[in-house]
Write an enzyme that holds these catalytic residues in place. Structure first.
Site, PDB file in Angstrom:
ATOM      1  CG  ASP A   1      36.878  60.631 -61.919  1.00  0.00           C
ATOM      2  OD1 ASP A   1      36.215  61.437 -60.929  1.00  0.00           O
ATOM      3  OD2 ASP A   1      36.670  59.483 -61.955  1.00  0.00           O
TER       4      ASP A   1
ATOM      5  CE1 TYR B   1      35.463  53.487 -60.578  1.00  0.00           C
ATOM      6  CE2 TYR B   1      37.113  55.058 -60.578  1.00  0.00           C
ATOM      7  CZ  TYR B   1      35.963  54.823 -61.154  1.00  0.00           C
ATOM      8  OH  TYR B   1      34.882  55.741 -61.660  1.00  0.00           O
TER       9      TYR B   1
ATOM     10  CB  SER C   1      28.785  59.960 -59.845  1.00  0.00           C
ATOM     11  OG  SER C   1      28.696  59.215 -60.922  1.00  0.00           O
ATOM     12  CG  ASN C   2      26.172  57.269 -61.544  1.00  0.00           C
ATOM     13  OD1 ASN C   2      26.293  57.173 -62.699  1.00  0.00           O
ATOM     14  ND2 ASN C   2      27.468  56.916 -61.048  1.00  0.00           N
TER      15      ASN C   2
ATOM     16  CG  HIS D   1      30.986  55.628 -57.175  1.00  0.00           C
ATOM     17  ND1 HIS D   1      32.073  55.044 -57.244  1.00  0.00           N
ATOM     18  CD2 HIS D   1      30.717  55.730 -58.408  1.00  0.00           C
ATOM     19  CE1 HIS D   1      32.350  54.667 -58.392  1.00  0.00           C
ATOM     20  NE2 HIS D   1      31.736  54.959 -59.270  1.00  0.00           N
TER      21      HIS D   1
END
Length: 322
Positions: free
Chosen positions: A41, A46, A153-154, A127
């Site tokens: 992942d 990042y 995600s989130n 994300h």
């Protein structure tokens, strides 16, 4: 590389190329595959906060170079990446980030494929939510991308289902995975653990129930509290210091003593028993090996019952007889 039994552990590549150098990153990736690891992942952002130029992409670039240096390994691993959180310019996060407009989605995904050096990803994550853009616009943008699966995600559960409904309506692939923070200990209500910077980032009972009802995968990030379960030099964060966790820690210590495993390994095995796929962002080979051993740990029914006991309230079971 040997043909090991596939492992359910996800290798998080967040810090590859920044605080984890390329040689160490390659060593971790090689060991992961040798021991049956499949899912890796990353994200396009990042790790912008640790990079020299304030931009993300370092993790994807390292993964791309590793894939290029290991002919044949692409067929053995599954690559997941995320989009939507990269700062528009260095220092602008979170006020200005790429977001989830159709244009932003297409541009971000093209950049990820280029850095990874591949023509398709196995799972593409959103994300974090972007309420400046209708979820329908984002779903329609995803429909044309070279990804086998889509996840979020989130996100709050209601927004996930709204997006899934629109995907079904237009004949597109609906979200089938969630990525959220989860561990054995629970944070105090109204608090966020260190490293969780999203309002809906901690797995709630409602999100877990929603995922189970619709057969969605759930990936758990930061399941080991950054090593605090077992590293005496790291304190368990204060958000977990409450009476509700007293019984959990006692149960965890008892089961760890029975199995001879570390507390963190028991946590990983317990998460799997709950249908959650744990993620590891470790930076050392011994951390990776310990986690791979943890997800292979077989807890007995009685041990699982003991770990689950603090969460058992018969009156709260939605299927209990009245």
């Amino acid at each position: 590389m040997s043909d090991a039994t596939p492992s359910p552990l996800v290798l998080g590549a967040m810090m590859f190329g920044t605080t984890i150098d390329e040689a160490t990153s390659f060593a971790l990736l090689d060991r992961f595959v040798e021991r049956g690891g499949v899912w890796i992942d990353t994200a396009d952002c990042y790790a912008f906060w640790a990079s020299a130029d304030g931009r993300g992409g370092g993790s994807e670039r390292v993964l791309g170079r590793w894939l290029a240096a290991r002919p044949g390994v692409r067929a053995r691993v599954r690559i997941a990446t995320k989009l939507g959180a990269e700062p528009i310019e260095p220092g602008s996060w979170p006020a200005r980030r790429e977001g989830l407009s159709a244009a932003a989605v297409h541009d971000a995904f093209a950049g990820s494929l280029d850095r990874l050096g591949i023509d398709r990803v196995d799972l593409l994550w959103l994300h974090r939510e972007d309420r400046s853009v209708p979820i329908e616009e984002t779903v329609e943008a995803l429909a044309g991308l070279a990804a086998d699966r889509f996840g979020v995600s989130n996100f709050p559960a209601w927004l996930v289902e709204r997006g899934r409904a629109h995907a079904r309506a237009i004949g597109a692939t609906p979200f089938d995975a969630l990525q959220l923070n989860a561990s054995y200990l629970r944070p105090r209500p109204g608090t966020l653990p260190p490293g969780v910077v999203h309002r809906f980032g901690v797995l709630s009972d409602e999100q877990a129930d929603h995922a189970a009802e619709h057969g969605m995968d759930v990936w758990a990030y930061t399941p080991l509290l950054s090593g605090a379960y077992d590293n005496p030099e790291k304190a368990i964060p204060a958000v977990y210091d409450h009476p509700g966790n007293t019984a959990r820690l006692a149960a965890l210590d008892a089961v760890a003593a029975e199995t001879g495993a570390a507390r963190g390994q028991v946590v990983l095995a317990w998460l799997l028993s709950r249908g959650l796929r744990p993620m590891l962002g470790g930076s050392k080979l011994h951390q990776l090996d310990a986690a791979l051993d943890g997800v292979a740990l077989q807890l007995t029914p009685r041990q699982l019952e003991r770990l689950d006991e603090p969460d058992r309230y018969e009156w709260a079971d939605p299927y209990a007889e009245r």
